[in-house]
Write a protein that holds these residues in place. Structure first.
Motif, PDB file in Angstrom:
ATOM      1  N   ALA A  10       0.721  -1.356  -0.091  1.00  0.00           N
ATOM      2  CA  ALA A  10       0.120  -0.266   0.365  1.00  0.00           C
ATOM      3  C   ALA A  10       1.081   0.938  -0.078  1.00  0.00           C
ATOM      4  N   VAL A  11      -0.182   2.039  -0.326  1.00  0.00           N
ATOM      5  CA  VAL A  11       0.937   3.965  -0.030  1.00  0.00           C
ATOM      6  C   VAL A  11       0.561   4.522   0.729  1.00  0.00           C
ATOM      7  N   VAL A  12       1.439   4.738   2.055  1.00  0.00           N
ATOM      8  CA  VAL A  12       1.211   4.813   3.621  1.00  0.00           C
ATOM      9  C   VAL A  12       1.783   6.676   3.514  1.00  0.00           C
ATOM     10  N   MET A  13       0.557   7.432   3.761  1.00  0.00           N
ATOM     11  CA  MET A  13       1.514   8.521   3.766  1.00  0.00           C
ATOM     12  C   MET A  13       1.490   9.069   5.662  1.00  0.00           C
ATOM     13  N   VAL A  14       2.082   9.764   6.436  1.00  0.00           N
ATOM     14  CA  VAL A  14       2.327  10.282   7.599  1.00  0.00           C
ATOM     15  C   VAL A  14       2.019  11.375   7.806  1.00  0.00           C
ATOM     16  N   PRO A  15       0.708  12.394   8.415  1.00  0.00           N
ATOM     17  CA  PRO A  15       1.003  14.130   8.043  1.00  0.00           C
ATOM     18  C   PRO A  15       1.680  14.584   9.241  1.00  0.00           C
ATOM     19  N   ASP A  16       2.862  15.041   9.313  1.00  0.00           N
ATOM     20  CA  ASP A  16       3.255  16.048  10.354  1.00  0.00           C
ATOM     21  C   ASP A  16       2.542  16.875  10.913  1.00  0.00           C
ATOM     22  N   TYR A  17       1.030  16.627  11.443  1.00  0.00           N
ATOM     23  CA  TYR A  17       0.478  17.515  12.287  1.00  0.00           C
ATOM     24  C   TYR A  17       1.550  18.295  13.398  1.00  0.00           C
ATOM     25  N   ARG A  18       0.337  19.693  14.144  1.00  0.00           N
ATOM     26  CA  ARG A  18       0.959  19.946  14.339  1.00  0.00           C
ATOM     27  C   ARG A  18       1.010  19.767  16.000  1.00  0.00           C
ATOM     28  N   LEU A  19       2.006  19.768  16.733  1.00  0.00           N
ATOM     29  CA  LEU A  19       1.852  19.281  18.287  1.00  0.00           C
ATOM     30  C   LEU A  19       1.439  19.922  19.336  1.00  0.00           C
ATOM     31  N   VAL A  20       0.640  19.406  20.196  1.00  0.00           N
ATOM     32  CA  VAL A  20       0.948  20.376  21.609  1.00  0.00           C
ATOM     33  C   VAL A  20       1.994  20.596  22.040  1.00  0.00           C
ATOM     34  N   PRO A  21       1.886  22.396  22.915  1.00  0.00           N
ATOM     35  CA  PRO A  21       0.807  22.852  22.268  1.00  0.00           C
ATOM     36  C   PRO A  21       0.714  23.842  21.841  1.00  0.00           C
ATOM     37  N   ILE A  22       1.860  24.033  20.184  1.00  0.00           N
ATOM     38  CA  ILE A  22       1.154  24.232  19.368  1.00  0.00           C
ATOM     39  C   ILE A  22       0.365  24.159  18.390  1.00  0.00           C
ATOM     40  N   GLY A  23      -0.242  23.001  18.406  1.00  0.00           N
ATOM     41  CA  GLY A  23      -1.975  22.933  18.111  1.00  0.00           C
ATOM     42  C   GLY A  23      -2.272  22.776  18.434  1.00  0.00           C
ATOM     43  N   ASN A  24      -3.898  22.394  18.952  1.00  0.00           N
ATOM     44  CA  ASN A  24      -4.879  22.033  19.270  1.00  0.00           C
ATOM     45  C   ASN A  24      -5.740  20.991  18.661  1.00  0.00           C
ATOM     46  N   TYR A  25      -6.376  19.966  19.396  1.00  0.00           N
ATOM     47  CA  TYR A  25      -7.468  18.977  18.741  1.00  0.00           C
ATOM     48  C   TYR A  25      -7.752  19.403  17.787  1.00  0.00           C
ATOM     49  N   THR A  26      -8.421  21.030  17.740  1.00  0.00           N
ATOM     50  CA  THR A  26      -9.117  21.000  15.971  1.00  0.00           C
ATOM     51  C   THR A  26      -7.866  21.310  15.362  1.00  0.00           C
ATOM     52  N   ASP A  27      -6.515  21.034  15.631  1.00  0.00           N
ATOM     53  CA  ASP A  27      -5.384  21.449  14.419  1.00  0.00           C
ATOM     54  C   ASP A  27      -5.310  20.359  14.059  1.00  0.00           C
ATOM     55  N   THR A  28      -5.717  19.445  15.177  1.00  0.00           N
ATOM     56  CA  THR A  28      -5.087  17.507  14.710  1.00  0.00           C
ATOM     57  C   THR A  28      -5.900  17.328  13.945  1.00  0.00           C
TER      58      THR A  28
END
Length: 296
Positions: A157-175
């Protein structure tokens, strides 16, 4: 976090679970083997059936949970950075006056795409959400590059791993919004980040571990039309629901107060020969109330 030698070392209250719903047989076998390996290791250690190498590995993991992470990427699998508009963010460490708790400092937001040889627009796709208590790691740290490459190889399969904003830079909504954006992008792109929007869409799956599995579950609930989730809305019409969901030790209860947090922290094991051994969770060895307060 993914480990090389001891898969049964996750915090108490993280029951390993997976919902195949049509996922490829190779990927299911890989995930099942990981879970079963963890169960066997715990049982074998209690009955002294471990060989010297495995026993050394288990003891090392108890002493340092970061000791034995797999760093070997699967041969024949190609990895590529994916820089999508609007995903950039910065991780400034605390010692430099910032708030980011991850060791990978500097510019962030570059996702990672992995695919096996011969992959094209017809190859199944997996969105893998990395764990780390929402505060650590990324697509190329914490051994997630090794894990994703193996998932691509074994699952074809093609696998994508996103680099989402980590807490506390980001929050639940950002993730959640980061995962929504990644899902929409993956729906139209395949190996080599090729534009596959004109081709029939192959089966797509969501996977993750620990906190990443919990975020992946939130995305799954939204994509499957669950009501009452209070999740941020998609920017546009969402694509078809995923064909399956794989959760490795998902952290689904942030209060840490379910019964297994107590039973796993203070489990009594009857040894062969009549002895009794008291085993606690490797990471969370305190009572559930203290653990809950620690993680708030």
């Amino acid at each position: 976090s993914p480990v090389l030698c001891c898969a049964g070392s996750y915090p108490a209250g993280h029951p390993a679970g997976w919902l195949p719903m049509g996922i490829g047989a190779a990927a299911v076998a890989w995930v099942a083997a990981l879970v079963l390996a963890g169960s066997f290791i715990v049982h074998a250690e209690q009955t002294n059936f471990l060989d010297s190498v495995t026993s050394f590995c288990q003891q090392s993991l108890v002493a340092d949970v970061s000791c034995c992470k797999d760093v070997l990427r699967s041969p024949g699998v190609v990895g590529q950075a994916v820089n999508r508009p609007g995903t950039g963010w910065s991780c400034m460490p605390v010692q430099e006056g910032g708030a980011c708790r991850d060791s990978q400092a500097g510019p962030r937001g570059s996702d990672r795409l992995w695919w096996p040889q011969g992959a094209d627009c017809t190859t199944p796709r997996i969105l893998f959400v990395h764990g780390g208590e929402w505060q650590q790691f990324g697509p190329t740290s914490g051994s997630y590059d090794a894990l994703a490459s193996k998932l691509a190889a074994e699952g074809l399969a093609v696998v994508m791993v996103p680099d989402y904003r980590l807490v506390p830079i980001g929050n639940y909504t950002d993730t959640i919004q980061a995962l929504q954006s990644a899902w929409l992008w993956l729906a139209d792109h395949g190996a080599q980040a090729e534009d596959c929007s004109a081709a029939p869409r192959p089966a797509m799956f969501i996977a993750g571990d620990s906190s990443g599995a919990a975020s992946g579950l939130s995305l799954l609930l939204q994509l499957t039309g669950a009501s009452g989730t209070n999740l941020p809305a998609f920017a546009g019409p969402p694509p078809a629901a995923p064909a399956g969901f794989v959760a490795l030790t998902p952290w689904t209860n942030l209060d840490c107060n379910t019964p297994t947090y107590l039973t796993n922290a203070f489990s009594k094991v009857q040894e062969i020969g009549g002895g009794v051994q008291y085993l606690g969770d490797i990471l969370f060895q305190r009572d559930p109330a203290s653990t809950s307060q620690q993680l708030r």
